[in-house]
Motif scaffolding. Structure first.
Motif, PDB file in Angstrom:
ATOM      1  N   PHE A 164       0.843  -1.336   0.027  1.00  0.00           N
ATOM      2  CA  PHE A 164       0.095   0.126  -0.001  1.00  0.00           C
ATOM      3  C   PHE A 164       0.982   1.020  -0.201  1.00  0.00           C
ATOM      4  O   PHE A 164       0.446   1.953  -0.584  1.00  0.00           O
ATOM      5  N   ARG A 187      -5.366   5.805   1.980  1.00  0.00           N
ATOM      6  CA  ARG A 187      -6.634   5.625   1.322  1.00  0.00           C
ATOM      7  C   ARG A 187      -7.276   4.130   1.506  1.00  0.00           C
ATOM      8  O   ARG A 187      -8.411   4.331   1.448  1.00  0.00           O
ATOM      9  N   GLU A 188      -6.530   3.319   1.753  1.00  0.00           N
ATOM     10  CA  GLU A 188      -6.951   1.833   1.635  1.00  0.00           C
ATOM     11  C   GLU A 188      -7.862   1.903   2.912  1.00  0.00           C
ATOM     12  O   GLU A 188      -8.778   0.949   2.983  1.00  0.00           O
ATOM     13  N   ALA A 189      -7.574   2.569   4.105  1.00  0.00           N
ATOM     14  CA  ALA A 189      -8.390   2.457   5.214  1.00  0.00           C
ATOM     15  C   ALA A 189      -9.872   2.839   5.076  1.00  0.00           C
ATOM     16  O   ALA A 189     -10.659   2.656   5.763  1.00  0.00           O
ATOM     17  N   VAL A 220     -11.757   2.181   2.361  1.00  0.00           N
ATOM     18  CA  VAL A 220     -12.393   1.304   1.365  1.00  0.00           C
ATOM     19  C   VAL A 220     -12.509  -0.004   2.186  1.00  0.00           C
ATOM     20  O   VAL A 220     -11.717  -0.456   2.710  1.00  0.00           O
ATOM     21  N   ALA A 253     -13.063  -3.853   2.615  1.00  0.00           N
ATOM     22  CA  ALA A 253     -11.893  -4.663   2.419  1.00  0.00           C
ATOM     23  C   ALA A 253     -11.943  -5.487   1.023  1.00  0.00           C
ATOM     24  O   ALA A 253     -10.642  -5.686   0.569  1.00  0.00           O
ATOM     25  N   ARG A 308     -12.639  -4.238  -1.659  1.00  0.00           N
ATOM     26  CA  ARG A 308     -12.091  -3.493  -2.638  1.00  0.00           C
ATOM     27  C   ARG A 308     -10.667  -2.557  -2.571  1.00  0.00           C
ATOM     28  O   ARG A 308     -10.444  -1.485  -3.057  1.00  0.00           O
ATOM     29  N   GLN A 309     -10.118  -2.954  -1.580  1.00  0.00           N
ATOM     30  CA  GLN A 309      -8.939  -2.299  -0.988  1.00  0.00           C
ATOM     31  C   GLN A 309      -7.664  -2.426  -2.119  1.00  0.00           C
ATOM     32  O   GLN A 309      -7.107  -1.223  -2.106  1.00  0.00           O
ATOM     33  N   ALA A 347      -7.656   0.820  -4.141  1.00  0.00           N
ATOM     34  CA  ALA A 347      -7.947   2.096  -3.554  1.00  0.00           C
ATOM     35  C   ALA A 347      -6.864   3.307  -4.073  1.00  0.00           C
ATOM     36  O   ALA A 347      -7.161   4.171  -3.971  1.00  0.00           O
ATOM     37  N   TYR A 348      -5.741   2.734  -4.813  1.00  0.00           N
ATOM     38  CA  TYR A 348      -5.089   3.751  -5.427  1.00  0.00           C
ATOM     39  C   TYR A 348      -5.152   3.886  -6.852  1.00  0.00           C
ATOM     40  O   TYR A 348      -4.386   4.668  -7.634  1.00  0.00           O
ATOM     41  N   VAL A 405     -17.312   3.115  -2.370  1.00  0.00           N
ATOM     42  CA  VAL A 405     -17.308   2.552  -1.042  1.00  0.00           C
ATOM     43  C   VAL A 405     -18.576   2.377  -0.376  1.00  0.00           C
ATOM     44  O   VAL A 405     -18.335   1.997   0.898  1.00  0.00           O
ATOM     45  N   TYR A 451     -12.042  10.131   3.135  1.00  0.00           N
ATOM     46  CA  TYR A 451     -10.769  10.380   2.978  1.00  0.00           C
ATOM     47  C   TYR A 451     -10.420  11.833   2.646  1.00  0.00           C
ATOM     48  O   TYR A 451      -9.372  12.239   3.423  1.00  0.00           O
TER      49      TYR A 451
END
Length: 220
Positions: free
Chosen positions: A4, A35-37, A39, A41, A43-44, A47-48, A55, A94
Motif C-alpha cells: 500500500f 486511502r485503503e483504510a 475502502v 476490505a 475493494r482495497q 484504493a490507489y 465505497v 478520505y
C-alpha cells in the motif's frame, strides 16, 4: 515498504504531481493518509487507482473521488493552518482526513449514516482529533459550527447549493465540481462583502452528490 505504501507513492507521483498539484503540504498528506483504510476490505486493491471509488456497502452508491481531482480541489481551496473547513458528502472520509492535515478544524457531512459512522471510526483509528463527521444531507451542510473558511464538495452538484453558500465566512471559498452545464467544471465560489463570485478552474467530472441532483424535468 508495504504494497500500500508503494501504491500510495505511485499515486502521488503518477496521478497527483502530474496534474500540477505542487503544494507540498497536500502531497505530504496524500503520502501519509492511508486511502485503503477508507475502502471496504473487498475493494482495497483498487484504493490507489485513478477512478472514483465506490465505497458503499449497501444502498445508494457513494464514492471517494479520483485522487488527482482530490488533490486539485484541495490545492484550489488554499486551506490555511487556522482555517475551519466543511467537507460535504464525505462518504467514508478520505478527503476530510486530508483536509484535517491542512486545517485547524474539519467538519464532514455524509447522508449515509452507516458511512458517516465508518468515517468516524477511521478518523479515530488514525488519531485525527481535529475532524468530526455527522450524518446530514449534502444540501444542508452543518450550520451548527458555521461559518467556514473553506467548503469542499466531495463530488459534483447539478444545482446551485445556496444553503452551503450561506455558511461561508466573509472571504471564504467553496470548491467542487459544477455539473449544472456541460462540460462539468471544477469551480471556486468566493464570498466578498456578502456577494458570491464564481470562477471556473478546469474541466472535471465527478459523481453527483445525493441531494444536489437537478430536479427531473416534467415530461408530458
Amino acid at each position: 515498504m508495504s504494497g500500500f505504501s508503494t501504491a500510495r507513492q505511485k499515486m502521488v507521483d503518477g496521478q497527483v504531481r502530474t496534474s500540477d498539484v505542487t503544494d507540498r503540504r497536500i502531497l505530504d498528506a496524500m503520502l501519509t493518509v492511508p486511502r485503503e483504510a477508507f475502502v471496504p476490505a473487498s475493494r482495497q486493491a483498487l484504493a490507489y487507482l485513478d477512478l472514483d471509488l465506490d465505497v458503499s456497502e449497501a444502498g445508494a452508491k457513494r464514492f471517494l473521488i479520483k485522487p488527482q481531482l482530490t488533490g486539485k480541489l484541495l490545492q484550489a481551496a488554499e486551506i490555511g493552518e487556522a482555517d475551519d473547513v466543511l467537507v460535504v458528502g464525505c462518504a467514508t472520509g478520505y478527503l476530510a482526513a486530508l483536509a484535517a492535515k491542512l486545517a485547524r478544524q474539519v467538519t464532514a457531512t455524509e447522508c449515509d449514516s452507516a458511512l458517516a459512522a465508518k468515517a468516524k471510526d477511521v478518523f479515530a483509528a488514525l488519531g485525527l482529533a481535529n475532524v468530526t463527521c455527522k450524518a446530514a444531507s449534502c444540501a444542508e451542510g452543518d450550520a451548527s459550527v458555521a461559518p467556514y473558511d473553506v467548503i469542499i464538495l466531495n463530488g459534483a452538484t447539478e444545482v446551485t447549493p445556496e444553503g452551503l453558500f450561506g455558511q461561508l465566512k466573509e472571504g471564504g471559498r467553496l470548491v467542487g465540481v459544477s455539473a449544472e452545464s456541460r462540460p462539468p467544471r471544477a469551480m471556486i465560489v468566493t464570498r466578498t462583502h456578502g456577494e458570491f463570485g464564481h470562477r471556473a478552474l478546469f474541466d472535471a467530472a465527478a459523481p453527483v452528490l445525493p441531494g444536489l441532483e437537478r430536479a427531473a424535468a416534467f415530461v408530458f
